[in-house]
Design a protein around this motif. Structure first.
Motif, PDB file in Angstrom:
ATOM      1  N   TRP A  13     -13.255 -10.021   4.824  1.00 34.56           N
ATOM      2  CA  TRP A  13     -12.649  -9.166   5.842  1.00 34.56           C
ATOM      3  C   TRP A  13     -12.114 -10.039   6.970  1.00 34.56           C
ATOM      4  N   ASP A  14     -11.045  -9.571   7.619  1.00 34.78           N
ATOM      5  CA  ASP A  14     -10.645 -10.230   8.858  1.00 34.78           C
ATOM      6  C   ASP A  14     -11.146  -9.403  10.039  1.00 34.78           C
ATOM      7  N   ARG A  15     -10.895  -9.880  11.253  1.00 31.94           N
ATOM      8  CA  ARG A  15     -11.443  -9.225  12.442  1.00 31.94           C
ATOM      9  C   ARG A  15     -10.856  -7.842  12.683  1.00 31.94           C
ATOM     10  N   GLN A  16      -9.692  -7.568  12.108  1.00 34.05           N
ATOM     11  CA  GLN A  16      -9.061  -6.262  12.289  1.00 34.05           C
ATOM     12  C   GLN A  16      -9.553  -5.235  11.274  1.00 34.05           C
ATOM     13  N   GLY A  17     -10.477  -5.633  10.400  1.00 31.32           N
ATOM     14  CA  GLY A  17     -10.994  -4.707   9.403  1.00 31.32           C
ATOM     15  C   GLY A  17     -10.147  -4.618   8.154  1.00 31.32           C
ATOM     16  N   THR A  18      -9.307  -5.620   7.902  1.00 32.83           N
ATOM     17  CA  THR A  18      -8.501  -5.667   6.680  1.00 32.83           C
ATOM     18  C   THR A  18      -9.268  -6.417   5.599  1.00 32.83           C
ATOM     19  N   LEU A  19      -9.276  -5.853   4.408  1.00 27.77           N
ATOM     20  CA  LEU A  19      -9.972  -6.439   3.264  1.00 27.77           C
ATOM     21  C   LEU A  19      -8.996  -7.294   2.461  1.00 27.77           C
ATOM     22  N   TRP A  20      -9.433  -8.494   2.047  1.00 29.87           N
ATOM     23  CA  TRP A  20      -8.589  -9.429   1.305  1.00 29.87           C
ATOM     24  C   TRP A  20      -9.308  -9.897   0.045  1.00 29.87           C
ATOM     25  N   THR A  21      -8.565 -10.061  -1.041  1.00 33.04           N
ATOM     26  CA  THR A  21      -9.086 -10.677  -2.262  1.00 33.04           C
ATOM     27  C   THR A  21      -7.910 -11.145  -3.109  1.00 33.04           C
ATOM     28  N   VAL A  22      -8.179 -12.044  -4.037  1.00 31.93           N
ATOM     29  CA  VAL A  22      -7.154 -12.546  -4.954  1.00 31.93           C
ATOM     30  C   VAL A  22      -7.531 -12.154  -6.375  1.00 31.93           C
ATOM     31  N   GLU A  23      -6.599 -11.520  -7.065  1.00 29.58           N
ATOM     32  CA  GLU A  23      -6.752 -11.276  -8.499  1.00 29.58           C
ATOM     33  C   GLU A  23      -6.148 -12.473  -9.219  1.00 29.58           C
ATOM     34  N   THR A  24      -6.927 -13.114 -10.071  1.00 30.61           N
ATOM     35  CA  THR A  24      -6.484 -14.389 -10.624  1.00 30.61           C
ATOM     36  C   THR A  24      -6.886 -14.535 -12.082  1.00 30.61           C
ATOM     37  N   SER A  25      -6.127 -15.340 -12.777  1.00 35.37           N
ATOM     38  CA  SER A  25      -6.419 -15.741 -14.149  1.00 35.37           C
ATOM     39  C   SER A  25      -5.795 -17.119 -14.326  1.00 35.37           C
ATOM     40  N   GLY A  32      -3.591 -20.013 -14.336  1.00 33.65           N
ATOM     41  CA  GLY A  32      -2.178 -20.254 -14.079  1.00 33.65           C
ATOM     42  C   GLY A  32      -1.461 -19.212 -13.259  1.00 33.65           C
ATOM     43  N   LYS A  33      -2.164 -18.203 -12.735  1.00 34.64           N
ATOM     44  CA  LYS A  33      -1.472 -17.216 -11.911  1.00 34.64           C
ATOM     45  C   LYS A  33      -2.467 -16.481 -11.020  1.00 34.64           C
ATOM     46  N   SER A  34      -1.925 -15.860  -9.963  1.00 39.54           N
ATOM     47  CA  SER A  34      -2.771 -15.110  -9.040  1.00 39.54           C
ATOM     48  C   SER A  34      -1.917 -14.173  -8.203  1.00 39.54           C
ATOM     49  N   MET A  35      -2.577 -13.203  -7.580  1.00 34.90           N
ATOM     50  CA  MET A  35      -1.922 -12.246  -6.696  1.00 34.90           C
ATOM     51  C   MET A  35      -2.879 -11.909  -5.562  1.00 34.90           C
ATOM     52  N   LEU A  36      -2.385 -11.969  -4.328  1.00 33.68           N
ATOM     53  CA  LEU A  36      -3.199 -11.646  -3.162  1.00 33.68           C
ATOM     54  C   LEU A  36      -3.085 -10.158  -2.850  1.00 33.68           C
ATOM     55  N   TRP A  37      -4.251  -9.515  -2.687  1.00 31.23           N
ATOM     56  CA  TRP A  37      -4.310  -8.096  -2.360  1.00 31.23           C
ATOM     57  C   TRP A  37      -4.911  -7.916  -0.974  1.00 31.23           C
ATOM     58  N   LYS A  38      -4.454  -6.870  -0.280  1.00 29.18           N
ATOM     59  CA  LYS A  38      -5.021  -6.533   1.023  1.00 29.18           C
ATOM     60  C   LYS A  38      -5.141  -5.020   1.144  1.00 29.18           C
ATOM     61  N   ARG A  39      -6.134  -4.603   1.913  1.00 27.94           N
ATOM     62  CA  ARG A  39      -6.286  -3.184   2.218  1.00 27.94           C
ATOM     63  C   ARG A  39      -6.588  -3.048   3.697  1.00 27.94           C
ATOM     64  N   GLU A  40      -5.618  -2.513   4.435  1.00 28.39           N
ATOM     65  CA  GLU A  40      -5.832  -2.283   5.853  1.00 28.39           C
ATOM     66  C   GLU A  40      -6.772  -1.105   6.051  1.00 28.39           C
ATOM     67  N   ARG A  41      -7.355  -1.054   7.227  1.00 29.52           N
ATOM     68  CA  ARG A  41      -8.315   0.001   7.534  1.00 29.52           C
ATOM     69  C   ARG A  41      -7.691   1.385   7.307  1.00 29.52           C
ATOM     70  N   GLY A  42      -8.332   2.194   6.475  1.00 30.86           N
ATOM     71  CA  GLY A  42      -7.879   3.554   6.223  1.00 30.86           C
ATOM     72  C   GLY A  42      -6.718   3.673   5.261  1.00 30.86           C
ATOM     73  N   LYS A  43      -6.292   2.562   4.624  1.00 28.69           N
ATOM     74  CA  LYS A  43      -5.152   2.600   3.710  1.00 28.69           C
ATOM     75  C   LYS A  43      -5.572   2.173   2.310  1.00 28.69           C
ATOM     76  N   THR A  44      -4.600   2.161   1.389  1.00 27.76           N
ATOM     77  CA  THR A  44      -4.893   1.802   0.007  1.00 27.76           C
ATOM     78  C   THR A  44      -4.674   0.313  -0.221  1.00 27.76           C
ATOM     79  N   LEU A  45      -5.244  -0.188  -1.304  1.00 28.05           N
ATOM     80  CA  LEU A  45      -5.115  -1.593  -1.672  1.00 28.05           C
ATOM     81  C   LEU A  45      -3.692  -1.872  -2.153  1.00 28.05           C
ATOM     82  N   LYS A  46      -3.054  -2.936  -1.604  1.00 34.29           N
ATOM     83  CA  LYS A  46      -1.683  -3.284  -1.974  1.00 34.29           C
ATOM     84  C   LYS A  46      -1.545  -4.797  -2.124  1.00 34.29           C
TER      85      LYS A  46
END
Length: 620
Positions: A434-446, A448-462
């Motif tokens: 989490w960051d200080r603003q309450g946003t959730l972060w993670t990386v989907e990875t396999s 040779g490749k990866s994608m960064l995902w974030k979910r702001e407070r009260g919103k959906t994962l994008k």
């Protein structure tokens, strides 16, 4: 100590300098010494050089020490006093002498310009672009008559840009200097290499001795939290240091952070003057600063000037307005007035540690007695690598196999919600943060490749709009407490290494990129956590066949240091927080344990592994 010119046909790299060592504002060591005195001076110079700023092992400089700990400005350093060209010097000696004299920034490189046929054609300025070579190249002469070419070949390690940013960029470089003989039959450089342009060529030793790393401070998008921007500055003399720091912070951030941070100084603001009366500095800014926010400009100046130990207090004056006083502050400000803007977030407060307890439930971990207490008592074993939100209302984590990103209300006994399942059969997620603003972060990875995902407070994962490591496999990601910098463990050239990038933009236009390596000292790194805004706590190994151990890794590329002593079993995860103990999740004889240092304020204190459980983490 004067270094004599050798008898060879060309000058050695250090031929054209007299080296002196400065301790404090005005005391010098050096001079023309002989015999035992010369030996003593040489030893003193060696000690001086050991205090100089070393180039990072890779990447850009991103931060240095906090103001309350900054001591760089007090370190002794080597000053290079250039030697003028001699009448009988050969073309090789002229080029070697010019390269050596270029390391002296006194008087706008006055002596170095004496090596040129047209001194006014070269205008490096006080902060030129620097091509850093591993050694001063050996010159070779081509041609005959009164016009010759002197060629140098060498290995470039990196570039220091005009804004002070160092970027590792290793390549082979060939540079040709054109020389002509003047009416006095003296060789002079008539044309600098086209390959370098106005870029100055210095070797690594020159840079280590002449330059220092300092932090400039700018605001994160919240305009409350400061973000350090480490830069290389040539340290000509101590008297000019405060002015140079103020001029640098007014000029704005380096290209690495530009677009990710904000400066309170209005466009066109200039430093009119800076005076020092005992330990009180007066900073005079031009009239353009009148439209800026006094409190925010003061915070940036306080943290940037806090690296100069002679200055204990200071006042701000703006042309046309006189002395300006921030609201609620005194006319004479102290650096403690602006500690609330620390890059590490809120000053003080209770550290809250969590872990997966021995029974498989999310539990709190008391930092006084190191006892765990379950806070979520749903079916055990459903969540691994938990991360608790800053408001401590939600916990995110992974399924035991790492293929699902999960979330649950912190005080709920319900089944965790699945936020996303990895699409690739070999896919998994990095432990969320989490960051200080309450946003959730993670990386989907396999592989040779990866994608960064974030979910702001009260919103959906994008997914984020731009992810600079989409072609890399990622093992860990942690957003710094300033919300701008982000550290990752990424697979680069077949090994897992630490890199730091920056997050710019907002909403649906997030750019997470500009990643650069932090250190090359560890062969591999498995996990990381921000210890403070300057330092990462990491789990890694020095060589491929050694045990994984905890280390402290400064993000400015300084030396990596070991953390603690004693047996740790098989370390699996690490968690850290400013002012609190580093926690390590480990496995020993098939038992999962959480380890802490017996005296965590002492870097070499012994590890105690006496808490049954796994996956320690902090909420901040």
């Amino acid at each position: 100590m004067t270094v004599r010119r050798p008898e060879s046909t060309h000058a050695a790299p250090e031929v054209s300098v007299v080296r002196k060592c400065l301790e404090g504002p005005s005391r010098w060591l050096g001079g023309a010494l002989k015999g035992r005195a010369a030996v003593a001076t040489a030893a003193a110079l060696t000690l001086c050089a050991s205090g100089c700023a070393a180039l990072p092992g890779g990447g850009r400089v991103t931060s240095v020490k906090a103001p309350e700990r900054a001591e760089q400005a007090d370190e002794s350093y080597v000053r290079l006093i250039p030697v003028e060209p001699k009448n009988d010097w050969s073309p090789q000696e002229i080029v070697s002498g010019f390269l050596a004299a270029s390391a002296s920034f006194d008087d706008d490189h006055k002596v170095a310009k004496e090596y040129l046929a047209n001194p006014n054609a070269w205008r490096p300025g006080p902060r030129p672009s620097i091509a850093v070579f591993d050694d001063r190249p050996e010159p070779k002469v081509f041609g005959s008559g009164d016009q010759l070419t002197v060629r140098i070949n060498g290995t470039q390690l990196g570039i220091i840009t005009t804004d002070g940013q160092y970027t590792a960029f290793q390549k082979s470089v060939q540079a040709d200097y054109q020389l002509t003989r003047n009416a006095q039959h003296q060789w002079r450089i008539s044309a600098l290499p086209d390959a370098l342009g106005q870029t100055m060529l210095l070797n690594k030793n020159d840079v280590d001795q002449v330059f220092r790393t300092f932090n400039l401070y700018y605001f994160a998008p919240d305009k409350q939290t400061l973000v350090p921007n480490g830069v290389f500055l040539p340290l000509v003399n101590r008297e000019d240091l405060p002015q140079r720091l103020v001029q640098a912070v007014i000029a704005g951030p380096t290209t690495w952070l530009r677009g990710a941070v904000w400066s309170a100084f209005p466009h066109g603001t200039k430093l009119v003057g800076l005076s020092l009366d005992k330990d009180v500095a007066t900073v005079d800014l031009s009239k353009e600063a009148a439209s800026g926010d006094v409190e925010q400009m003061s915070a940036q100046l306080a943290w940037s000037l806090g690296q100069v130990s002679e200055i204990k207090q200071w006042r701000l004056r703006i042309e046309g307005r006189g002395v300006v006083t921030p609201e609620g502050k005194s006319e004479v400000q102290t650096f403690n007035d602006w500690q609330a803007n620390t890059p590490d977030g809120t000053v003080g407060g209770e550290h809250r540690a969590y872990m997966i307890g021995a029974a498989g439930h999310l539990s709190t971990l008391g930092l006084n007695n190191f006892l765990s207490l379950p806070v979520v008592t749903s079916a055990p074993g459903r969540m691994a690598r938990p991360a608790v939100s800053p408001d401590q209302h939600e916990v995110a984590g992974l399924s035991p196999d790492g293929r699902q990103l999960l979330s649950s209300d912190l005080n709920s006994n319900g089944v965790p919600r699945v936020l996303r399942t990895a699409k690739d059969p070999e896919g998994r997620f990095t432990p969320p943060c989490w960051d200080r603003q309450g946003t959730l972060w993670t990386v989907e990875t396999s592989p040779g490749k990866s994608m960064l995902w974030k979910r702001e407070r009260g919103k959906t994962l994008k997914p984020v709009w731009h992810w600079g490591l989409d072609g890399r496999e990622i093992y860990a990601l942690q957003v710094a407490r300033d919300g701008v910098r982000v550290a990752v463990v990424a697979k680069i050239d077949g090994r897992k290494q630490v890199q730091v990038g920056r997050i710019a933009g907002s909403g649906d236009r997030i750019d997470a990129g500009s990643f650069v390596p932090v250190s090359s000292e560890l062969a591999e790194t498995d996990d990381l956590s921000w210890r403070d805004y300057n330092t990462l706590a990491v789990l890694g190994r020095k060589t491929p066949d050694t045990q994984v151990l905890p280390y402290l890794m400064p993000v400015d590329g300084s030396a990596v240091t070991s953390l603690g002593v004693g047996s740790l079993g098989e370390p699996l995860s690490i968690a850290a927080i400013p002012g609190g103990p580093v926690l390590i999740g480990t496995k020993s004889s098939s038992q999962h344990l959480v380890c802490h240092q017996s005296a965590y304020r002492e870097r070499d204190s012994e590890w105690a592994c006496n808490v049954a459980g796994s996956d320690p983490t902090y909420a901040f």
